[in-house]
Design a protein around this motif. Structure first.
Motif, PDB file in Angstrom:
ATOM      1  N   LEU A 122      -8.982  -5.260  50.874  1.00 12.91           N
ATOM      2  CA  LEU A 122      -9.758  -5.282  49.638  1.00 12.91           C
ATOM      3  C   LEU A 122     -10.825  -6.370  49.661  1.00 12.91           C
ATOM      4  O   LEU A 122     -11.925  -6.176  49.132  1.00 12.91           O
ATOM      5  N   VAL A 123     -10.507  -7.511  50.275  1.00 12.23           N
ATOM      6  CA  VAL A 123     -11.515  -8.567  50.393  1.00 12.23           C
ATOM      7  C   VAL A 123     -12.713  -8.068  51.187  1.00 12.23           C
ATOM      8  O   VAL A 123     -13.876  -8.275  50.809  1.00 12.23           O
ATOM      9  N   ILE A 124     -12.449  -7.394  52.293  1.00 11.94           N
ATOM     10  CA  ILE A 124     -13.535  -6.874  53.137  1.00 11.94           C
ATOM     11  C   ILE A 124     -14.352  -5.818  52.384  1.00 11.94           C
ATOM     12  O   ILE A 124     -15.589  -5.877  52.354  1.00 11.94           O
ATOM     13  N   LEU A 125     -13.668  -4.864  51.749  1.00 15.73           N
ATOM     14  CA  LEU A 125     -14.364  -3.785  51.050  1.00 15.73           C
ATOM     15  C   LEU A 125     -15.099  -4.289  49.815  1.00 15.73           C
ATOM     16  O   LEU A 125     -16.232  -3.850  49.533  1.00 15.73           O
ATOM     17  N   ASP A 126     -14.492  -5.215  49.064  1.00 12.57           N
ATOM     18  CA  ASP A 126     -15.160  -5.793  47.896  1.00 12.57           C
ATOM     19  C   ASP A 126     -16.420  -6.553  48.308  1.00 12.57           C
ATOM     20  O   ASP A 126     -17.452  -6.480  47.640  1.00 12.57           O
ATOM     21  N   SER A 127     -16.331  -7.288  49.412  1.00 14.43           N
ATOM     22  CA  SER A 127     -17.499  -8.034  49.912  1.00 14.43           C
ATOM     23  C   SER A 127     -18.596  -7.078  50.366  1.00 14.43           C
ATOM     24  O   SER A 127     -19.793  -7.327  50.120  1.00 14.43           O
ATOM     25  N   LEU A 128     -18.196  -5.977  51.009  1.00  9.29           N
ATOM     26  CA  LEU A 128     -19.179  -4.975  51.428  1.00  9.29           C
ATOM     27  C   LEU A 128     -19.874  -4.352  50.226  1.00  9.29           C
ATOM     28  O   LEU A 128     -21.110  -4.195  50.213  1.00  9.29           O
ATOM     29  N   LEU A 129     -19.102  -4.023  49.197  1.00  7.49           N
ATOM     30  CA  LEU A 129     -19.686  -3.449  47.989  1.00  7.49           C
ATOM     31  C   LEU A 129     -20.600  -4.448  47.286  1.00  7.49           C
ATOM     32  O   LEU A 129     -21.656  -4.067  46.754  1.00  7.49           O
ATOM     33  N   LEU A 130     -20.221  -5.721  47.292  1.00  3.99           N
ATOM     34  CA  LEU A 130     -21.081  -6.740  46.698  1.00  3.99           C
ATOM     35  C   LEU A 130     -22.418  -6.813  47.425  1.00  3.99           C
ATOM     36  O   LEU A 130     -23.473  -6.956  46.795  1.00  3.99           O
ATOM     37  N   GLY A 131     -22.380  -6.702  48.760  1.00  5.86           N
ATOM     38  CA  GLY A 131     -23.630  -6.681  49.527  1.00  5.86           C
ATOM     39  C   GLY A 131     -24.485  -5.473  49.185  1.00  5.86           C
ATOM     40  O   GLY A 131     -25.719  -5.584  49.069  1.00  5.86           O
ATOM     41  N   ILE A 132     -23.848  -4.305  49.021  1.00  3.85           N
ATOM     42  CA  ILE A 132     -24.586  -3.092  48.645  1.00  3.85           C
ATOM     43  C   ILE A 132     -25.225  -3.259  47.272  1.00  3.85           C
ATOM     44  O   ILE A 132     -26.406  -2.916  47.067  1.00  3.85           O
ATOM     45  N   MET A 133     -24.480  -3.814  46.329  1.00  3.53           N
ATOM     46  CA  MET A 133     -25.016  -4.006  44.981  1.00  3.53           C
ATOM     47  C   MET A 133     -26.126  -5.045  44.968  1.00  3.53           C
ATOM     48  O   MET A 133     -27.112  -4.899  44.239  1.00  3.53           O
ATOM     49  N   ALA A 134     -25.982  -6.091  45.773  1.00  2.00           N
ATOM     50  CA  ALA A 134     -27.034  -7.115  45.844  1.00  2.00           C
ATOM     51  C   ALA A 134     -28.333  -6.518  46.397  1.00  2.00           C
ATOM     52  O   ALA A 134     -29.430  -6.812  45.893  1.00  2.00           O
ATOM     53  N   ALA A 135     -28.205  -5.673  47.429  1.00  2.48           N
ATOM     54  CA  ALA A 135     -29.386  -5.016  47.987  1.00  2.48           C
ATOM     55  C   ALA A 135     -30.017  -4.082  46.963  1.00  2.48           C
ATOM     56  O   ALA A 135     -31.251  -4.018  46.838  1.00  2.48           O
ATOM     57  N   ALA A 136     -29.182  -3.355  46.210  1.00  4.55           N
ATOM     58  CA  ALA A 136     -29.704  -2.449  45.184  1.00  4.55           C
ATOM     59  C   ALA A 136     -30.405  -3.220  44.072  1.00  4.55           C
ATOM     60  O   ALA A 136     -31.485  -2.814  43.608  1.00  4.55           O
ATOM     61  N   MET A 137     -29.818  -4.336  43.662  1.00  2.00           N
ATOM     62  CA  MET A 137     -30.452  -5.160  42.631  1.00  2.00           C
ATOM     63  C   MET A 137     -31.781  -5.723  43.124  1.00  2.00           C
ATOM     64  O   MET A 137     -32.770  -5.744  42.391  1.00  2.00           O
ATOM     65  N   GLY A 138     -31.797  -6.180  44.369  1.00  3.23           N
ATOM     66  CA  GLY A 138     -33.041  -6.720  44.920  1.00  3.23           C
ATOM     67  C   GLY A 138     -34.140  -5.675  44.980  1.00  3.23           C
ATOM     68  O   GLY A 138     -35.312  -5.975  44.696  1.00  3.23           O
ATOM     69  N   ALA A 139     -33.769  -4.441  45.352  1.00  2.00           N
ATOM     70  CA  ALA A 139     -34.772  -3.376  45.424  1.00  2.00           C
ATOM     71  C   ALA A 139     -35.270  -2.977  44.044  1.00  2.00           C
ATOM     72  O   ALA A 139     -36.414  -2.531  43.886  1.00  2.00           O
ATOM     73  N   THR A 140     -34.429  -3.151  43.039  1.00  3.10           N
ATOM     74  CA  THR A 140     -34.783  -2.718  41.684  1.00  3.10           C
ATOM     75  C   THR A 140     -35.578  -3.767  40.917  1.00  3.10           C
ATOM     76  O   THR A 140     -36.351  -3.422  40.014  1.00  3.10           O
ATOM     77  N   ILE A 141     -35.413  -5.044  41.277  1.00  3.77           N
ATOM     78  CA  ILE A 141     -36.070  -6.112  40.518  1.00  3.77           C
ATOM     79  C   ILE A 141     -37.584  -5.958  40.552  1.00  3.77           C
ATOM     80  O   ILE A 141     -38.266  -6.129  39.527  1.00  3.77           O
ATOM     81  N   GLY A 142     -38.134  -5.637  41.741  1.00  2.18           N
ATOM     82  CA  GLY A 142     -39.582  -5.460  41.844  1.00  2.18           C
ATOM     83  C   GLY A 142     -40.075  -4.319  40.980  1.00  2.18           C
ATOM     84  O   GLY A 142     -41.097  -4.436  40.286  1.00  2.18           O
ATOM     85  N   VAL A 143     -39.336  -3.200  40.999  1.00  3.34           N
ATOM     86  CA  VAL A 143     -39.704  -2.060  40.160  1.00  3.34           C
ATOM     87  C   VAL A 143     -39.592  -2.425  38.680  1.00  3.34           C
ATOM     88  O   VAL A 143     -40.436  -2.042  37.866  1.00  3.34           O
ATOM     89  N   ALA A 144     -38.547  -3.178  38.353  1.00  2.26           N
ATOM     90  CA  ALA A 144     -38.354  -3.582  36.963  1.00  2.26           C
ATOM     91  C   ALA A 144     -39.499  -4.468  36.481  1.00  2.26           C
ATOM     92  O   ALA A 144     -39.991  -4.305  35.351  1.00  2.26           O
ATOM     93  N   TYR A 145     -39.926  -5.399  37.327  1.00  7.66           N
ATOM     94  CA  TYR A 145     -41.012  -6.300  36.919  1.00  7.66           C
ATOM     95  C   TYR A 145     -42.301  -5.523  36.653  1.00  7.66           C
ATOM     96  O   TYR A 145     -42.969  -5.729  35.632  1.00  7.66           O
TER      97      TYR A 145
END
Length: 201
Positions: A122-145
């Motif tokens: 679960l630690v490995i999978l949770d960390s992987l999902l956190l990385g996916i969400m961080a990448a998604a947030m980063g890609a969305t911030i520019g569009v949001a601005y």
């Protein structure tokens, strides 16, 4: 007589095993399992709500292009690849949190409800999902601005003045996505803490 002594020794050994399991998987570990399950339920609800808000953010307006001439233009998340990726990441988060929540419930029903192998995975999978969400947030911030603020050299200076409902849905979905990312942190910390307690025993 020897058989009686053998049976007594086996009974004593079984009692020692049960006591050691109780000490290693006592009430504190059950509390950790309950907290883990509650966080995963919250993660699922937030991710699913964010997907629904983003997918239903479509809005159509009549835009004047010349005196007396207007065209219908629709603002929707599928028009932007970063937002499509964002919805996909949230969908993965919702599906993953649902599966792991079910697993957490099943594990809690066992006498020893915190498996070391399960927590490690679960630690490995949770960390992987956190990385996916961080990448998604980063890609969305520019569009949001650009969507919320506009740019001086394009036609979307007053985008949110025209598409108010779309912008409201968009901003709400981003806020909920941020909550999803934050929720993953205590899940990772909790699993690491439980693993550290198991390692010290």
């Amino acid at each position: 007589m020897a058989s009686i002594d053998t049976a007594a020794s086996h009974a004593a050994l079984s009692m020692d095993v049960l006591l050691s399991e109780y000490r290693s998987c006592g009430p504190s570990f059950k509390k950790h399992a309950v907290v883990d399950m509650a966080l995963r339920v919250f993660l699922f609800a937030t991710a699913l709500a964010s997907v629904i808000v983003m997918v239903t953010s479509e809005e159509t307006k009549q835009i004047p292009v010349a005196p007396g001439i207007t065209i219908n233009r629709t603002a929707k998340f599928s028009s932007s690849p970063p937002l499509v990726y964002h919805v996909a990441a949230l969908s993965v988060a919702a599906f993953y949190s649902f599966i792991t929540c079910v697993i957490s419930i099943l594990v809690m029903m066992k006498p020893c409800g915190n498996s070391e192998k399960l927590k490690f995975r679960l630690v490995i999978l949770d960390s992987l999902l956190l990385g996916i969400m961080a990448a998604a947030m980063g890609a969305t911030i520019g569009v949001a601005y650009i969507t919320l603020k506009g740019t001086s050299h394009s036609e979307n200076d007053k985008f949110c003045d025209t598409y108010g409902s779309y912008c409201f849905h968009f901003a709400t979905a981003i806020l909920m996505s941020f909550i999803v990312s934050i929720t993953l942190l205590p899940l990772i910390w909790l699993s690491v803490y439980v693993l550290s307690k198991i390692a010290r025993k």
